[in-house]
Design an enzyme around this catalytic site. Structure first.
Site, PDB file in Angstrom:
ATOM      1  N   GLY A   1       0.792  -1.235   0.000  1.00  0.00           N
ATOM      2  CA  GLY A   1       0.000   0.000   0.000  1.00  0.00           C
ATOM      3  C   GLY A   1       0.814   1.270   0.000  1.00  0.00           C
ATOM      4  O   GLY A   1       0.254   2.363   0.034  1.00  0.00           O
TER       5      GLY A   1
ATOM      6  N   TYR B   1       6.281 -15.231 -13.455  1.00  0.00           N
ATOM      7  CA  TYR B   1       5.398 -14.165 -12.963  1.00  0.00           C
ATOM      8  C   TYR B   1       3.955 -14.424 -13.390  1.00  0.00           C
ATOM      9  O   TYR B   1       3.030 -14.357 -12.580  1.00  0.00           O
ATOM     10  CB  TYR B   1       5.887 -12.811 -13.496  1.00  0.00           C
ATOM     11  CG  TYR B   1       4.967 -11.649 -13.161  1.00  0.00           C
ATOM     12  CD1 TYR B   1       4.831 -11.189 -11.853  1.00  0.00           C
ATOM     13  CD2 TYR B   1       4.228 -11.007 -14.158  1.00  0.00           C
ATOM     14  CE1 TYR B   1       3.991 -10.116 -11.554  1.00  0.00           C
ATOM     15  CE2 TYR B   1       3.392  -9.934 -13.870  1.00  0.00           C
ATOM     16  CZ  TYR B   1       3.278  -9.491 -12.567  1.00  0.00           C
ATOM     17  OH  TYR B   1       2.437  -8.444 -12.262  1.00  0.00           O
TER      18      TYR B   1
HETATM   19  P1  NAD Z   1       4.585  -1.222  -7.074  1.00  0.00           P
HETATM   20  O1  NAD Z   1       5.943  -1.790  -7.156  1.00  0.00           O
HETATM   21  O2  NAD Z   1       4.412   0.249  -6.989  1.00  0.00           O
HETATM   22  O3  NAD Z   1       3.763  -1.874  -5.886  1.00  0.00           O
HETATM   23  C1  NAD Z   1       4.030  -3.142  -5.356  1.00  0.00           C
HETATM   24  C2  NAD Z   1       4.004  -2.999  -3.856  1.00  0.00           C
HETATM   25  O4  NAD Z   1       4.142  -4.285  -3.256  1.00  0.00           O
HETATM   26  C3  NAD Z   1       5.165  -2.130  -3.378  1.00  0.00           C
HETATM   27  O5  NAD Z   1       4.670  -1.201  -2.432  1.00  0.00           O
HETATM   28  C4  NAD Z   1       6.100  -3.135  -2.720  1.00  0.00           C
HETATM   29  O6  NAD Z   1       6.847  -2.594  -1.674  1.00  0.00           O
HETATM   30  C5  NAD Z   1       5.095  -4.160  -2.216  1.00  0.00           C
HETATM   31  N1  NAD Z   1       5.722  -5.450  -1.975  1.00  0.00           N
HETATM   32  C6  NAD Z   1       6.485  -6.171  -2.817  1.00  0.00           C
HETATM   33  N2  NAD Z   1       6.911  -7.281  -2.208  1.00  0.00           N
HETATM   34  C7  NAD Z   1       6.396  -7.260  -0.951  1.00  0.00           C
HETATM   35  C8  NAD Z   1       6.494  -8.116   0.157  1.00  0.00           C
HETATM   36  N3  NAD Z   1       7.216  -9.241   0.106  1.00  0.00           N
HETATM   37  N4  NAD Z   1       5.841  -7.782   1.285  1.00  0.00           N
HETATM   38  C9  NAD Z   1       5.124  -6.639   1.375  1.00  0.00           C
HETATM   39  N5  NAD Z   1       4.998  -5.780   0.347  1.00  0.00           N
HETATM   40  C10 NAD Z   1       5.638  -6.096  -0.794  1.00  0.00           C
HETATM   41  O7  NAD Z   1       3.817  -1.773  -8.371  1.00  0.00           O
HETATM   42  P2  NAD Z   1       2.264  -1.917  -8.712  1.00  0.00           P
HETATM   43  O8  NAD Z   1       2.204  -1.923 -10.182  1.00  0.00           O
HETATM   44  O9  NAD Z   1       1.443  -0.961  -7.941  1.00  0.00           O
HETATM   45  O10 NAD Z   1       1.978  -3.408  -8.213  1.00  0.00           O
HETATM   46  C11 NAD Z   1       0.862  -3.779  -7.432  1.00  0.00           C
HETATM   47  C12 NAD Z   1       0.330  -5.106  -7.905  1.00  0.00           C
HETATM   48  O11 NAD Z   1      -0.168  -4.963  -9.237  1.00  0.00           O
HETATM   49  C13 NAD Z   1       1.360  -6.239  -7.949  1.00  0.00           C
HETATM   50  O12 NAD Z   1       0.768  -7.420  -7.418  1.00  0.00           O
HETATM   51  C14 NAD Z   1       1.624  -6.400  -9.427  1.00  0.00           C
HETATM   52  O13 NAD Z   1       2.030  -7.715  -9.766  1.00  0.00           O
HETATM   53  C15 NAD Z   1       0.270  -6.065 -10.016  1.00  0.00           C
HETATM   54  N6  NAD Z   1       0.274  -5.693 -11.425  1.00  0.00           N
HETATM   55  C16 NAD Z   1       0.903  -4.551 -11.851  1.00  0.00           C
HETATM   56  C17 NAD Z   1       0.895  -4.242 -13.195  1.00  0.00           C
HETATM   57  C18 NAD Z   1       1.587  -3.013 -13.737  1.00  0.00           C
HETATM   58  O14 NAD Z   1       1.687  -2.869 -14.947  1.00  0.00           O
HETATM   59  N7  NAD Z   1       2.048  -2.096 -12.908  1.00  0.00           N
HETATM   60  C19 NAD Z   1       0.235  -5.081 -14.113  1.00  0.00           C
HETATM   61  C20 NAD Z   1      -0.401  -6.221 -13.641  1.00  0.00           C
HETATM   62  C21 NAD Z   1      -0.379  -6.518 -12.292  1.00  0.00           C
END
Ligand code: NAD
Length: 252
Positions: free
Chosen positions: A14, A153
């Site tokens: 978050g 992934y």
């Molecule tokens: P982001 O990197 O900004 O957010 C991911 C968050 O997860 C970060 O705050 C990170 O610190 C936290 N995190 C990672 N590993 C962790 C752990 N072991 N324990 C606690 N927190 C952890 O990127 P985002 O794009 O906001 O990603 C959020 C979700 O959306 C993820 O699950 C990602 O796979 C998914 N997603 C993102 C995209 C994209 O294009 N950005 C596309 C499809 C899915």
């Protein structure tokens, strides 16, 4: 009155990207939000950025560490007593093509995206009340696509889609709705960490953009709006679905 007035929400991952944008929208709609993330400094920054009227708590922890999850839910129990909405959103992504996949690449991604998410949900269950609640899991449009370099992934995200089906049935007696959100390419740090240079970033954007019917990457607020729909009573007859917020990329 906000759509989440009086509700307590927990959001993992978050402190940035989609999780942070969602925390912001939930707070605007009246929820109290616990945000969980690994890095204390990022959490502190996020709490400062979105906190209004003492309606957000940051809890540091790694979702793949079960003791950290226990600490997270102990804090929720102590401060609020129960949970209405869980957004299990923390996740990581890394490239590796078949032939170059290492054991550590596999273990790292499955440990956070699958094991971490499963225990994030399981350990929250005692805190949901009899009146029900909403669990939202972040999967990915990529879970339905074949894209080079993404075997591991995307397999984690397909596993999450499968969890939604089983948990919808397992939690129906408790009136807990379970749904997935599957973002397409969204401009967050997750995308930034995949590329090592501005040139690579441009190349990625150009190659990805050509495949998206809406012709652009999404932004975290657009995913947060879908999370708000699934969290609120606006989706009271919606469970077991995968809601794509992907500019159409996995639909054509
Ligand atoms: P982001 O990197 O900004 O957010 C991911 C968050 O997860 C970060 O705050 C990170 O610190 C936290 N995190 C990672 N590993 C962790 C752990 N072991 N324990 C606690 N927190 C952890 O990127 P985002 O794009 O906001 O990603 C959020 C979700 O959306 C993820 O699950 C990602 O796979 C998914 N997603 C993102 C995209 C994209 O294009 N950005 C596309 C499809 C899915």
């Amino acid at each position: 009155m906000g759509r989440l007035e009086g509700k307590v929400a927990v959001i993992t991952g978050g402190s940035s990207g989609i999780g942070l944008a969602t925390a912001q929208q939930f707070i605007t709609e009246g929820a109290y939000v616990f945000i969980a993330g690994r890095r204390q400094s990022e959490l502190d920054k996020a709490v400062k950025q979105i906190g209004k009227n003492n309606n957000v708590t940051g809890v540091q922890g790694d979702v793949s560490n079960l003791a950290d999850l226990d600490r997270l839910y102990a804090a929720v129990k102590q401060q609020k007593g129960s949970i209405d909405i869980l957004f299990a959103n923390a996740g990581i992504d890394e490239f590796a093509s078949l032939g170059a996949i290492t054991e550590s690449h596999f273990d790292k991604i499955f440990s956070i995206n699958v094991k971490g998410l499963l225990f994030t949900v399981q350990k929250a269950l005692p805190l949901f009340q009899d009146g029900g609640g909403s669990i939202i899991l972040t999967a990915s449009a990529g879970g339905s696509k074949g894209i080079e370099g993404y075997s591991v992934y995307h397999a984690t995200k397909a596993a999450i889609r499968s969890f939604v089906r089983t948990w919808t049935v397992e939690l129906k007696h408790r009136k807990i709705r379970v749904n997935a959100i599957s973002p397409g390419p969204i401009h967050t740090s997750l995308i930034d960490t995949l590329v090592q240079s501005d040139e690579q970033a441009e190349r990625l954007k150009t190659s990805v953009m050509g495949t998206i019917p809406l012709g652009r990457m999404g932004n975290p607020d657009e995913v947060a709006k879908a999370a708000l729909f699934l969290a609120s009573d606006d989706s009271s007859y919606v469970t077991g679905i995968e809601l794509f917020v992907d500019g159409g990329v996995a639909q054509v």
